[in-house]
Design an enzyme around this catalytic site. Structure first.
Site, PDB file in Angstrom:
ATOM      1  N   SER A  11       0.855  -1.189   0.000  1.00  0.00           N
ATOM      2  CA  SER A  11       0.000   0.000   0.000  1.00  0.00           C
ATOM      3  C   SER A  11       0.887   1.233   0.000  1.00  0.00           C
ATOM      4  O   SER A  11       2.010   1.213   0.524  1.00  0.00           O
ATOM      5  CB  SER A  11      -0.883   0.015   1.253  1.00  0.00           C
ATOM      6  OG  SER A  11      -1.523   1.271   1.403  1.00  0.00           O
TER       7      SER A  11
ATOM      8  N   TYR B 153      -1.686  -0.442  10.377  1.00  0.00           N
ATOM      9  CA  TYR B 153      -1.840  -0.993   9.027  1.00  0.00           C
ATOM     10  C   TYR B 153      -0.684  -0.538   8.141  1.00  0.00           C
ATOM     11  O   TYR B 153      -0.054  -1.338   7.445  1.00  0.00           O
ATOM     12  CB  TYR B 153      -3.175  -0.538   8.438  1.00  0.00           C
ATOM     13  CG  TYR B 153      -3.385  -0.941   6.991  1.00  0.00           C
ATOM     14  CD1 TYR B 153      -3.830  -2.213   6.669  1.00  0.00           C
ATOM     15  CD2 TYR B 153      -3.147  -0.026   5.959  1.00  0.00           C
ATOM     16  CE1 TYR B 153      -4.029  -2.579   5.337  1.00  0.00           C
ATOM     17  CE2 TYR B 153      -3.340  -0.384   4.642  1.00  0.00           C
ATOM     18  CZ  TYR B 153      -3.780  -1.666   4.327  1.00  0.00           C
ATOM     19  OH  TYR B 153      -3.969  -2.024   3.013  1.00  0.00           O
TER      20      TYR B 153
ATOM     21  N   LYS C 128       2.403  -2.635   6.153  1.00  0.00           N
ATOM     22  CA  LYS C 128       2.665  -2.553   4.718  1.00  0.00           C
ATOM     23  C   LYS C 128       4.093  -2.065   4.443  1.00  0.00           C
ATOM     24  O   LYS C 128       4.710  -2.473   3.446  1.00  0.00           O
ATOM     25  CB  LYS C 128       1.644  -1.645   4.041  1.00  0.00           C
ATOM     26  CG  LYS C 128       0.221  -2.196   4.080  1.00  0.00           C
ATOM     27  CD  LYS C 128       0.119  -3.559   3.401  1.00  0.00           C
ATOM     28  CE  LYS C 128      -1.316  -4.047   3.312  1.00  0.00           C
ATOM     29  NZ  LYS C 128      -1.442  -5.336   2.585  1.00  0.00           N
TER      30      LYS C 128
END
Length: 260
Positions: A142, A155, A159
């Site tokens: 991401s 998160y 990533k």
């Protein structure tokens, strides 16, 4: 382009029941490849495979379930005779808010699914087939792994680690297996709804290319990376974000307009 022909090759796509994963499976199948789609439930996996059609099959396998992952790899080899492509697409984000406000359960779930699962599946695929016959792995990272945003810090950290892991695996598995990643920006998926659903017009306006992403945008890039057209690319993370990492595009457009 002949290099994008995947006829005779078999791909496993994790987390493929909807969104980016399903679009990737459809794109690989359209290029001639056999596709195995995984999802947490057998029913969802089979429903997704039915949307892909052709030789596609669905297998229920939670991304972090080692036994289910091993069974999926074995079934893939039994059904198609090879496992040439692995797309580690399964991802999750149960944590929202400042990093220090998260508990260990949320932390563990994010890193298990977003980081451990790619290690698990890549290891299984390599030992079962790719290590001897060659292959291509693509991890879904991401742009969040390259930037900082409020409320989704865990998160994004997972990533960022996945981007690093991609480079590590590219070296460890060279020269037989190529390992790359894609880094989507804001894409029209359920997982990313909080980033666009209530303010899509504003996000689109601030994006250089004037819209949020669609799952097919990411799928096309993945199909390229697993094909012979990308045969000399490994350890890279391809950003596919419409220019979102560049920053807010509106001041540049307004400035250009003012100068006319």
């Amino acid at each position: 382009m002949a290099g994008l022909d995947l006829t005779g090759r078999t791909a496993v796509v994790t987390g493929a029941s909807r969104g980016i994963g399903l679009a990737i499976a459809q794109s690989i199948a359209a290029a001639g490849g056999n596709v195995v789609l995984t999802s947490r439930s057998q029913e969802a996996a089979e429903a997704a495979a039915a949307q892909v059609g052709g030789t596609a099959i669905g297998i229920g396998a939670h991304a972090v379930d080692e036994e289910a992952a091993r069974r999926c790899v074995e079934l893939t080899l039994e059904r198609f005779g090879s496992l040439d492509i692995l797309v580690n697409n399964a991802g999750t984000n149960p944590a929202f808010g400042p990093v220090i406000d998260q508990d260990h359960g949320r932390f563990a779930k994010i890193f298990d699914v977003n980081l451990w699962a790619p290690v698990l599946w890549t290891g299984l695929a390599t030992r079962a087939w790719m290590g001897e016959h060659g292959g291509a792995v693509v991890n879904t990272a991401s742009v969040g792994g390259m930037a900082f945003e409020a409320n989704i810090g865990l998160y994004n950290a997972s990533k960022a680690a996945l981007i690093h892991l991609t480079k590590q695996l590219a070296l460890e598995l060279s020269p037989t297996v190529r390992v790359n990643a894609v880094a989507p920006g804001v894409v029209r998926t359920k997982l990313a709804e909080a980033l666009w659903k209530e303010h899509e017009q504003a996000v689109s306006a601030a994006t250089a290319l004037g819209r949020i992403g669609e799952p097919a945008d990411i799928a096309s890039a993945v199909t390229f990376l697993v094909s012979d057209a990308a045969s000399w690319i490994t350890g890279e993370t391809m950003v596919i974000d419409g220019g979102q990492l560049l920053g807010d595009a509106l001041p540049f457009r307004q400035g250009a307009g003012a100068g006319l």
